[in-house]
Design an enzyme around this catalytic site. Structure first.
Site, PDB file in Angstrom:
ATOM      1  N   LYS A 105      15.989 -48.795  46.159  1.00 32.84           N
ATOM      2  CA  LYS A 105      15.371 -47.859  47.166  1.00 32.84           C
ATOM      3  C   LYS A 105      14.340 -48.869  47.989  1.00 32.84           C
ATOM      4  O   LYS A 105      14.329 -49.380  48.798  1.00 32.84           O
ATOM      5  CB  LYS A 105      14.586 -46.824  47.355  1.00 32.84           C
ATOM      6  CG  LYS A 105      15.797 -45.795  46.347  1.00 32.84           C
ATOM      7  CD  LYS A 105      15.361 -43.327  46.113  1.00 32.84           C
ATOM      8  CE  LYS A 105      15.966 -43.827  45.007  1.00 32.84           C
ATOM      9  NZ  LYS A 105      17.999 -43.068  45.884  1.00 32.84           N
ATOM     10  N   ASP A 128       6.772 -40.812  37.950  1.00 35.65           N
ATOM     11  CA  ASP A 128       8.508 -41.270  38.953  1.00 35.65           C
ATOM     12  C   ASP A 128       8.933 -41.660  40.110  1.00 35.65           C
ATOM     13  O   ASP A 128       8.346 -41.138  40.492  1.00 35.65           O
ATOM     14  CB  ASP A 128       9.544 -40.359  38.826  1.00 35.65           C
ATOM     15  CG  ASP A 128      10.611 -41.081  38.364  1.00 35.65           C
ATOM     16  OD1 ASP A 128      10.968 -41.656  39.435  1.00 35.65           O
ATOM     17  OD2 ASP A 128      11.845 -40.129  38.630  1.00 35.65           O
ATOM     18  N   TRP A 146      16.068 -34.721  39.652  1.00 38.69           N
ATOM     19  CA  TRP A 146      15.629 -35.108  38.843  1.00 38.69           C
ATOM     20  C   TRP A 146      14.120 -35.224  37.583  1.00 38.69           C
ATOM     21  O   TRP A 146      13.859 -35.466  36.965  1.00 38.69           O
ATOM     22  CB  TRP A 146      14.887 -37.394  39.774  1.00 38.69           C
ATOM     23  CG  TRP A 146      16.128 -37.022  40.181  1.00 38.69           C
ATOM     24  CD1 TRP A 146      15.942 -37.312  42.393  1.00 38.69           C
ATOM     25  CD2 TRP A 146      16.953 -36.999  40.047  1.00 38.69           C
ATOM     26  NE1 TRP A 146      17.361 -37.857  42.654  1.00 38.69           N
ATOM     27  CE2 TRP A 146      17.803 -37.587  41.391  1.00 38.69           C
ATOM     28  CE3 TRP A 146      18.187 -37.212  39.019  1.00 38.69           C
ATOM     29  CZ2 TRP A 146      19.847 -38.031  42.010  1.00 38.69           C
ATOM     30  CZ3 TRP A 146      19.390 -37.562  39.303  1.00 38.69           C
ATOM     31  CH2 TRP A 146      20.635 -37.299  40.214  1.00 38.69           C
TER      32      TRP A 146
END
Length: 355
Positions: A191, A167, A100
């Site tokens: 999450k 992030d 990511w």
């Protein structure tokens, strides 16, 4: 039987969030309407959005510190694009610690020069690079705090005068940090925060409108802040689950309280991985994630038996990411310690069965 859900996301949420969300699907706030059919501009939902934004800043310790928070659609992957659109003037620095992080860096290249300050890609992202330098003339430094696929986590963050953008999709609200050291934090909800479909972005207001670039409204953080996350129709149900989850977190004692639970879960599982001769961890010990423990069987001949054993024990979502294989136990905030105990017991039973 209730499953022990180790899925990496969408993942387990607190039981009371499931129950209250289910109630709201049928009858939200005794309105006679479902949460998924009410107007997003109704008094009831506007209150949910406002309270969710306030709760997020309160839990992060950022109330009245010059930050704004918005809840937008598109996932963290949308922010890979929206971040450089809003903040990259000429060049930005990126730490490449996983899939990511690498994707975020690729998106930024469309808006200016991207400098990869360090990378662990050649070692299959099994550690967090250390000792790198951040250019002092970079518009910002971007990092990923936790790498879900590879099971690594940044335990500290560099000191720099450059704005720091992070992030935190897979470890937001899981551990105590000085969040004021970050100028932008973004995180997909699915999450530690709520249902899939919404992303939280926390922005220091002083960073906005500095690029001189004309930004389309739908991609402009300033516009979304001005409209209080209501520029377009928000993901109503996903925001509501965030509201319930953040309320749950506050009621149990906030980030400090859940951090202790998360540390206990991680210690229990990693101790077994290191003790049990059948298993080996894949991430560097110093960089092991408290959220995602990645490990392998030393002998694949035991895979069929192990897979059957953990499935019989009611465990779900233990397979590693398709790109790396092996196993991944995701231990987000809502996963109880008892679930980790079940997994550890299965690992011990496997050892007995093959010896």
């Amino acid at each position: 039987m209730k499953k022990h859900n180790f899925s990496a996301g969408p993942c387990i949420l607190p039981q009371e969030v499931f129950e209250k969300s289910a109630e709201a699907l049928l009858n939200f706030n005794n309105s006679g309407l479902s949460i998924i059919e009410i107007s997003h501009r109704s008094k009831d939902f506007v209150a949910v959005m406002e309270d969710t934004r306030k709760l997020a800043l309160e839990l992060l310790g950022l109330t009245d510190k010059g930050y704004q928070v918005v809840f937008l659609q598109g996932g963290a992957s949308m922010e890979f694009l929206r971040i450089p659109y809003n903040f990259l003037k000429s060049k930005a620095a990126y730490l490449n610690t996983g899939t990511w992080a690498n994707n975020a860096m690729k998106e930024a290249k469309a808006f200016g020069e991207t400098i990869e300050v360090a990378s662990s890609k050649n070692e299959n992202y099994n550690h967090i690079p250390k000792g790198f330098e951040i250019p002092t003339d970079a518009d910002y430094f971007h990092c990923t705090s936790n790498n879900t696929i590879y099971g690594t986590q940044m335990k500290s963050f560099p000191e720099t005068n450059v704005p720091v953008i992070c992030d935190m999709s897979s470890d937001i609200f899981s551990r105590t940090l000085d969040f004021s050291k970050f100028d932008v934090i973004y995180a997909g909800a699915q999450k530690n925060m709520g249902a899939a479909g919404v992303t939280m972005i926390v922005v220091k207001e002083s960073l906005l409108n500095q690029t001189g670039r004309e930004i389309p409204n739908i991609l402009n953080y300033a516009k979304h802040i001005e409209k209080e996350s209501m520029y377009n129709t928000p993901a109503v149900f996903a925001v509501y689950t965030c509201y319930l989850t953040l309320k749950w977190l506050k009621n149990i004692g906030g980030i400090e309280a859940i951090e202790k639970v998360n540390e206990a879960k991680a210690e229990l599982l990693y101790n077994e991985i290191d003790r049990n001769p059948l298993f080996v961890g894949t991430a560097a010990t110093a960089d092991r994630s408290n959220m995602n423990a990645t490990f392998l069987l030393k002998d694949e001949a035991h895979k069929e038996l192990f897979d059957q054993m953990w499935k019989d024990a009611g465990i779900n979502g233990l397979n590693g990411h398709r790109s790396v294989g092996g196993y991944r136990a995701s231990m987000y905030n809502a996963l109880p310690l008892e679930s980790v105990e079940v997994l550890v017991n299965v690992m011990k039973e496997l050892e007995k069965a093959v010896n």
